[in-house]
Design a protein around this motif. Structure first.
Motif, mmCIF file in Angstrom:
data_model
loop_
_atom_site.group_PDB
_atom_site.id
_atom_site.type_symbol
_atom_site.label_atom_id
_atom_site.label_comp_id
_atom_site.label_asym_id
_atom_site.label_seq_id
_atom_site.Cartn_x
_atom_site.Cartn_y
_atom_site.Cartn_z
ATOM 1 N N ASP A 124 0.848 -1.192 0.000
ATOM 2 C CA ASP A 124 0.000 0.000 0.000
ATOM 3 C C ASP A 124 0.884 1.242 0.000
ATOM 4 O OD1 ASP A 124 -1.743 2.070 0.476
ATOM 5 O OD2 ASP A 124 -2.669 1.197 2.254
ATOM 6 N N PRO A 125 0.823 2.063 -1.054
ATOM 7 C CA PRO A 125 1.738 3.211 -1.143
ATOM 8 C C PRO A 125 1.569 4.217 -0.016
ATOM 9 C CG PRO A 125 0.008 3.351 -2.813
ATOM 10 C CD PRO A 125 -0.083 1.982 -2.222
ATOM 11 N N ARG A 126 0.432 4.226 0.651
ATOM 12 C CA ARG A 126 0.231 5.175 1.741
ATOM 13 C C ARG A 126 1.007 4.776 2.992
ATOM 14 N NH1 ARG A 126 -6.035 4.777 2.468
ATOM 15 N NH2 ARG A 126 -5.400 2.592 2.286
ATOM 16 N N ASN A 127 1.230 3.472 3.149
ATOM 17 C CA ASN A 127 1.740 3.013 4.440
ATOM 18 C C ASN A 127 2.988 2.145 4.372
ATOM 19 O OD1 ASN A 127 -0.426 4.171 6.082
ATOM 20 N ND2 ASN A 127 -1.744 2.706 5.049
ATOM 21 N N GLN A 128 3.450 1.787 3.173
ATOM 22 C CA GLN A 128 4.611 0.910 3.144
ATOM 23 C C GLN A 128 5.890 1.609 3.620
ATOM 24 O OE1 GLN A 128 5.931 -0.634 -0.600
ATOM 25 N NE2 GLN A 128 5.588 1.276 -1.717
ATOM 26 N N ASP A 129 5.874 2.923 3.723
ATOM 27 C CA ASP A 129 7.031 3.616 4.281
ATOM 28 C C ASP A 129 7.308 3.184 5.720
ATOM 29 O OD1 ASP A 129 7.614 4.956 1.984
ATOM 30 O OD2 ASP A 129 6.701 6.854 2.584
ATOM 31 N N PHE A 130 6.279 2.742 6.440
ATOM 32 C CA PHE A 130 6.499 2.212 7.782
ATOM 33 C C PHE A 130 7.247 0.887 7.707
ATOM 34 C CE2 PHE A 130 3.079 5.189 8.632
ATOM 35 C CZ PHE A 130 3.430 5.717 9.861
ATOM 36 N N ASP A 131 6.903 0.071 6.738
ATOM 37 C CA ASP A 131 7.566 -1.214 6.535
ATOM 38 C C ASP A 131 9.010 -1.025 6.084
ATOM 39 O OD1 ASP A 131 7.749 -3.958 6.412
ATOM 40 O OD2 ASP A 131 6.588 -4.183 4.584
ATOM 41 N N LEU A 132 9.263 0.068 5.353
ATOM 42 C CA LEU A 132 10.585 0.329 4.779
ATOM 43 C C LEU A 132 11.424 1.288 5.622
ATOM 44 C CD1 LEU A 132 9.528 0.769 1.038
ATOM 45 C CD2 LEU A 132 10.384 -1.304 2.154
ATOM 46 N N PHE A 133 10.867 1.785 6.708
ATOM 47 C CA PHE A 133 11.542 2.772 7.564
ATOM 48 C C PHE A 133 11.953 4.006 6.754
ATOM 49 C CE2 PHE A 133 11.712 -1.070 9.992
ATOM 50 C CZ PHE A 133 11.553 -0.657 11.297
ATOM 51 N N ALA A 134 11.005 4.462 5.944
ATOM 52 C CA ALA A 134 11.247 5.632 5.098
ATOM 53 C C ALA A 134 10.328 6.784 5.472
ATOM 54 C CB ALA A 134 11.047 5.256 3.629
ATOM 55 N N ILE A 135 9.854 6.792 6.695
ATOM 56 C CA ILE A 135 8.887 7.787 7.152
ATOM 57 C C ILE A 135 9.570 9.135 7.382
ATOM 58 C CG2 ILE A 135 7.463 8.445 9.130
ATOM 59 C CD1 ILE A 135 6.054 6.539 7.381
ATOM 60 N N THR A 136 8.938 10.191 6.911
ATOM 61 C CA THR A 136 9.361 11.558 7.204
ATOM 62 C C THR A 136 8.219 12.285 7.906
ATOM 63 O OG1 THR A 136 8.536 12.590 5.164
ATOM 64 C CG2 THR A 136 10.716 11.520 5.075
ATOM 65 N N GLY A 137 8.500 13.485 8.370
ATOM 66 C CA GLY A 137 7.473 14.285 9.032
ATOM 67 C C GLY A 137 6.346 14.705 8.114
#
Length: 522
Positions: A84-97
């Motif tokens: 899911d493009p909205r939330n896979q940043d959590f899985d990839l540790f790519a979260i920004t502010g």
């Protein structure tokens, strides 16, 4: 059994209108509209005061529970995976502010705090003279307990955050300092100790509310997080000895009839294992029910156009079960193709492998998937009536076991007893001389996809190695990789990823968040 929400009282509705937050910046400090009724008009009678805390279990939690908690608790932890493009940043540790989900977490948790502060600051001043002081103190204690819960999430997600005791004092300020982590934990402990001393109801009289022993259970978990093992052991042992809570489907000694699967049926909301849960109604209105089923379920289960399977049980989680047939938690948590669930929609058979494949995992999620409103207490799309647990009695047993093992307190026989109650309830054999890894594994499976594993993973001494070695990949076919294999994915996690960044909107409007944290207590 939704005791505290069977009737919505006027005070709760008024309070919701006073502080309910919207999408603008610094909303945790929003001033109520000037034409809103004053909360002081409604915190007068015993009934109004006792009902004032209802809101602390529902509406302000909506965004965090529905949209954030599983992203942090399971995607980042590696027990869930997604494309899911909205939330896979959590899985990839790519979260920004810039990620909106972090803003939802911040605003939702500070909304809980704002509501709690209103009760804490208003009820003692405005209660009628004939209201017993025990009623006032109990309501304040309940509000302080729920404020502590919100801060416990905030400090583990963001680290240093502002400690706020009165929102109205700060509403006109644009420079609000954040406070050192040690003081936030002291603040949490103070709130919970007050709650322990003053909450007068218990599980039997108010099954949907946090009780004094419930606050004690939460404080034990706080001490465990801080590696204060003697305190964690003493508090968890007290809660166990109280007999106030039971395992659903546990042993005759401290269990009641049922099973692990029964924990997640709407009909069993506020069961005797539930220590603290968010409470939702079947009204179908936005934020009066939770949206977890919408994200977890396969399409066609809910009766609406949701059921998006935005997260699937990771390959790592699937491989953790030692016996998927014997362990009752597996089927209650993970839906395999063609499996049958008699309590879902009057009897539900999962699709074949091509239709039961959430996010490349070749399975789907069953936990918190409760079916259509007609069969699970009402609701509507993204607004379902089932409770979402924040703390269960199983957690207390595992807290005691871990405190004994890591802190060299208590006795190994106590640790064995508590750990094996969890294993035996699941259908597994007892083990002897458990170590930390045994407890950690049981926590991982017991609370899988309950949005909790991240908070256990980051407590490990080898947290970076553990998180970096989780299999975050997917099957390339629907035959569990037998034809085309698995696409591996491992993400190297660095120390700065163990806390999430502040929402950018918050740092722009309150630049103090970028300064060094300051002490709160002298």
């Amino acid at each position: 059994m939704k005791t505290i929400f069977s009737k919505t009282i006027v005070a709760v509705l008024i309070l919701t209108s006073l502080i309910l937050l919207n999408s603008c910046s610094k909303e945790f400090l929003e001033r109520p509209p000037e034409d809103s009724p004053s909360s002081s008009e409604f915190y007068r009678t015993t009934a109004q005061i006792q009902g004032a805390t209802n809101i602390l279990y529902s509406v302000p939690w909506y965004e965090f529970i529905s949209n954030v908690s599983w992203c942090i608790g399971d995607l980042a932890a590696g027990t869930g995976r997604t494309w899911d493009p909205r939330n896979q940043d959590f899985d990839l540790f790519a979260i920004t502010g810039e990620h909106n989900t972090l803003g939802q977490a911040w605003n939702s948790l500070f909304a809980v705090i704002a509501h709690a502060n209103t009760i804490i600051n208003t009820v003692p001043e405005n209660a009628n003279a004939d209201v017993p002081i025990s009623v006032v103190n109990s309501a304040v204690g309940e509000a302080r307990a729920m404020r502590a819960v919100a801060y416990f999430y905030l400090v583990r997600i963001f680290g240093s955050v502002p400690i706020i005791e009165n929102n109205l004092e700060l509403v006109d300020q644009n420079y609000i300092e954040r406070h050192v982590v040690a003081d936030i934990y002291t603040f949490i402990k103070n709130d919970l100790n007050y709650a322990i001393a003053n909450i007068s109801h218990n599980k039997a009289t108010e099954p949907g509310r946090i009780s004094s022993n419930g606050a004690k259970a939460l404080l034990a978990k706080v001490h465990l997080t801080l590696e204060e093992y003697a305190e964690a052991y003493n508090l968890s042992t007290d809660v166990i000895a109280s007999g106030e809570f039971k395992l659903l489907g546990g042993t005759a000694e401290d269990g009641i009839a049922g099973s692990y699967n029964d924990l997640f049926l709407t009909a069993n909301d506020n069961n005797q294992e539930s220590i603290l849960a968010t409470q939702w109604t079947g009204s179908g209105k936005y934020a009066e029910g939770n949206g977890v089923q919408s994200l977890y379920a396969l399409g066609g289960i809910t009766g609406f156009d949701d059921g998006w399977s935005a997260i699937g049980p990771s390959l790592d989680l699937q491989d953790t079960y030692e016996d998927k047939v014997v362990d009752q938690r597996y089927k209650a948590t993970i839906m395999e193709p063609n499996s049958f669930y008699p309590n879902l929609n009057g009897g539900y058979t999962a699709p074949d492998p091509s239709g039961c494949n959430a996010q490349g995992t070749n399975v789907a999620i069953k936990k918190y998937v409760v079916g259509t409103p007609a069969t699970n207490g009402g609701g509507d799309r993204s607004s379902y009536a089932n409770n979402i647990y924040l703390l269960r009695y199983a957690d207390v047993l595992l807290t005691q076991a871990e405190a004994i093992i890591r802190g060299n307190v208590g006795s190994m026989s106590e640790a064995e007893t508590s750990l094996n109650k969890i294993r035996n309830r699941a259908g597994l054999a007892s083990i002897s001389n458990p170590d930390f890894e045994d407890v950690f594994k049981e926590r991982k499976l017991e609370f899988a996809l309950e949005m909790q594993h991240w908070y256990d993973a980051i407590r490990r001494d080898d947290a970076l190695e553990y998180l970096s070695t989780r299999q975050r990949g997917w099957f390339n076919d629907t035959e569990r990789g037998e034809v085309d294999g698995i696409t591996d994915r491992f993400v190297q996690v660095s120390a700065n990823k163990l806390l999430f960044p502040y929402p950018t909107n918050e740092t722009l409007n309150n630049p103090a968040l970028l300064d060094e944290p300051v002490p709160y207590f002298n």
